[in-house]
Design a protein around this motif. Structure first.
Motif, mmCIF file in Angstrom:
data_model
loop_
_atom_site.group_PDB
_atom_site.id
_atom_site.type_symbol
_atom_site.label_atom_id
_atom_site.label_comp_id
_atom_site.label_asym_id
_atom_site.label_seq_id
_atom_site.Cartn_x
_atom_site.Cartn_y
_atom_site.Cartn_z
ATOM 1 N N ARG A 135 20.908 23.366 36.309
ATOM 2 C CA ARG A 135 20.426 22.319 37.213
ATOM 3 C C ARG A 135 19.257 22.816 38.055
ATOM 4 N NH1 ARG A 135 24.217 18.344 40.684
ATOM 5 N NH2 ARG A 135 24.462 17.592 38.569
ATOM 6 N N VAL A 136 19.363 24.009 38.598
ATOM 7 C CA VAL A 136 18.278 24.565 39.406
ATOM 8 C C VAL A 136 17.011 24.700 38.568
ATOM 9 C CG1 VAL A 136 17.485 26.630 40.634
ATOM 10 C CG2 VAL A 136 19.794 25.742 41.033
ATOM 11 N N THR A 137 17.169 25.169 37.314
ATOM 12 C CA THR A 137 16.016 25.337 36.437
ATOM 13 C C THR A 137 15.344 24.010 36.140
ATOM 14 O OG1 THR A 137 17.022 27.292 35.411
ATOM 15 C CG2 THR A 137 15.249 26.199 34.193
ATOM 16 N N VAL A 138 16.135 22.976 35.841
ATOM 17 C CA VAL A 138 15.582 21.654 35.546
ATOM 18 C C VAL A 138 14.824 21.099 36.748
ATOM 19 C CG1 VAL A 138 16.179 19.252 35.055
ATOM 20 C CG2 VAL A 138 17.238 21.089 33.746
ATOM 21 N N ILE A 139 15.426 21.217 37.938
ATOM 22 C CA ILE A 139 14.768 20.715 39.149
ATOM 23 C C ILE A 139 13.456 21.451 39.382
ATOM 24 C CG2 ILE A 139 14.934 20.579 41.662
ATOM 25 C CD1 ILE A 139 17.951 20.091 41.293
ATOM 26 N N ALA A 168 9.662 19.915 39.337
ATOM 27 C CA ALA A 168 8.796 20.065 40.510
ATOM 28 C C ALA A 168 7.460 20.696 40.109
ATOM 29 C CB ALA A 168 9.490 20.910 41.576
ATOM 30 N N ILE A 169 7.518 21.686 39.210
ATOM 31 C CA ILE A 169 6.277 22.310 38.730
ATOM 32 C C ILE A 169 5.431 21.294 37.978
ATOM 33 C CG2 ILE A 169 5.347 24.022 37.110
ATOM 34 C CD1 ILE A 169 7.826 25.765 37.822
ATOM 35 N N ALA A 213 3.807 18.902 40.448
ATOM 36 C CA ALA A 213 2.707 19.532 41.190
ATOM 37 C C ALA A 213 1.473 19.693 40.296
ATOM 38 C CB ALA A 213 3.157 20.884 41.742
ATOM 39 N N VAL A 214 1.673 20.117 39.046
ATOM 40 C CA VAL A 214 0.543 20.262 38.120
ATOM 41 C C VAL A 214 -0.099 18.905 37.838
ATOM 42 C CG1 VAL A 214 -0.101 20.872 35.748
ATOM 43 C CG2 VAL A 214 1.395 22.383 37.065
ATOM 44 N N SER A 215 0.750 17.873 37.669
ATOM 45 C CA SER A 215 0.229 16.530 37.415
ATOM 46 C C SER A 215 -0.609 16.033 38.585
ATOM 47 C CB SER A 215 1.394 15.566 37.154
ATOM 48 O OG SER A 215 0.934 14.247 36.986
ATOM 49 N N LEU A 216 -0.136 16.266 39.806
ATOM 50 C CA LEU A 216 -0.894 15.857 40.984
ATOM 51 C C LEU A 216 -2.189 16.660 41.110
ATOM 52 C CD1 LEU A 216 2.041 15.390 43.504
ATOM 53 C CD2 LEU A 216 0.580 13.591 42.573
ATOM 54 N N GLY A 217 -2.140 17.943 40.744
ATOM 55 C CA GLY A 217 -3.353 18.749 40.759
ATOM 56 C C GLY A 217 -4.384 18.240 39.762
ATOM 57 N N ARG A 218 -3.925 17.845 38.576
ATOM 58 C CA ARG A 218 -4.845 17.313 37.562
ATOM 59 C C ARG A 218 -5.408 15.959 38.009
ATOM 60 N NH1 ARG A 218 -2.160 17.667 31.722
ATOM 61 N NH2 ARG A 218 -4.270 16.950 31.201
ATOM 62 N N TRP A 219 -4.584 15.153 38.694
ATOM 63 C CA TRP A 219 -5.061 13.858 39.201
ATOM 64 C C TRP A 219 -6.168 14.064 40.228
ATOM 65 C CZ3 TRP A 219 -3.396 11.544 44.168
ATOM 66 C CH2 TRP A 219 -3.932 10.267 44.358
ATOM 67 N N GLN A 220 -5.974 15.022 41.130
ATOM 68 C CA GLN A 220 -7.010 15.310 42.124
ATOM 69 C C GLN A 220 -8.265 15.865 41.451
ATOM 70 O OE1 GLN A 220 -7.206 14.606 45.265
ATOM 71 N NE2 GLN A 220 -5.136 13.857 45.628
ATOM 72 N N ALA A 274 -1.133 25.856 43.725
ATOM 73 C CA ALA A 274 -0.481 26.955 44.442
ATOM 74 C C ALA A 274 1.011 26.663 44.610
ATOM 75 C CB ALA A 274 -1.130 27.170 45.806
ATOM 76 N N MET A 275 1.341 25.405 44.875
ATOM 77 C CA MET A 275 2.747 25.030 44.998
ATOM 78 C C MET A 275 3.469 25.223 43.669
ATOM 79 S SD MET A 275 4.422 21.414 46.242
ATOM 80 C CE MET A 275 3.652 21.569 47.856
ATOM 81 N N ALA A 276 2.825 24.814 42.555
ATOM 82 C CA ALA A 276 3.437 24.995 41.237
ATOM 83 C C ALA A 276 3.659 26.476 40.951
ATOM 84 C CB ALA A 276 2.543 24.371 40.166
#
Length: 247
Positions: A15-19, A23-24, A27-34, A225-227
């Motif tokens: 579960r921790v790994t999936v979460i 999240a990674i 974060a990567v998707s939002l970075g690519r959007w920006q 950086a968050m990812a």
């Protein structure tokens, strides 16, 4: 906490790994959007530089498609239609607030082109008082940048404003309703200097875009950086659990 303890170590790790992976990915998707947003504004910035560095496009007898004029420098010759002027409120210049003077110009073909002639300061005691400025008679020459519209702010009015008065925002439909005119759907920000009492210290659109591009790049760095941080924590947590299991 109690529920986690009853899942067992393997199911908790999964579960921790999936979460963490989700999240990674987010974060990567939002970075690519920006990144895409920054790239689109870089392309617009390059278009502005190309469009405004060349010879001014004439708006004369054969009025081109307005879409082809946007962000280009244009040249107009015609006569002012001073009775159909409107004033846009709450327009800043530096740290001062005032009005934009939007006045139609009739060109020889009979078409009407809207010109933002410049800026006037607001009277501190009477916000509806328009300072004096000069409107030459006869044929005048204007150069400037053709914009799709002027920026809109919060509009509290619900009725069609009248000509010669202060408007909160400019609307082609409202202008047509008030004047009966159907202007070319661009607003030309005049940039040639004339002694008419109007200021034309226009904001540098290229510099504004550069600030927006820099902000997008800052967001890209933050999301990536968050990812990376989440991935690092996941690896550290996995190594730590692996060592614990081997004890």
């Amino acid at each position: 906490m109690k529920n986690y303890l009853t899942l067992g170590p393997w199911r908790m790790s999964l579960r921790v790994t999936v979460i963490a992976v989700l999240a990674i990915a987010l974060a990567v998707s939002l970075g690519r959007w920006q990144t895409r947003r920054a790239d689109s504004k870089i392309a617009l910035q390059e278009h502005l530089l190309d469009a405004q560095s060349g010879i001014a496009l004439p708006i004369d007898a054969a009025v081109p498609d307005p879409a082809a004029l946007i962000w280009h420098r244009v040249a107009i010759s015609g006569s002012w239609m001073a009775a159909d002027v409107v004033y846009l409120d709450n327009r800043p210049e530096g740290d001062r607030v005032g009005f934009y003077v939007i006045m139609p110009m009739k060109i020889p073909s009979g078409a009407v082109v809207l010109v933002n002639r410049g800026w006037l300061p607001r009277d501190a005691r009477d916000r509806t008082l328009i300072p004096p400025y000069d409107t030459p008679a006869g044929t005048v020459d204007v150069t400037g940048v053709a914009m799709p519209d002027e920026a809109r702010f919060l509009d509290l009015g619900s009725v069609t404003p009248k000509l010669g008065t202060v408007w909160e925002n400019f609307s082609y439909d409202n202008f047509h309703a008030a004047s009966g005119l159907s202007p070319v759907r661009v607003v030309v920000r005049q940039d040639n200097r004339t002694l008419d009492g109007l200021s034309r210290e226009w904001p540098d659109r290229g510099a504004i875009l550069q600030g927006e591009i820099d902000r997008h790049h800052g967001y890209v760095f933050q999301w990536y950086a968050m990812a990376a941080a989440i991935a690092g924590l996941l690896i550290y947590w996995g190594i730590k659990r692996g060592r614990g299991a081997n004890v």
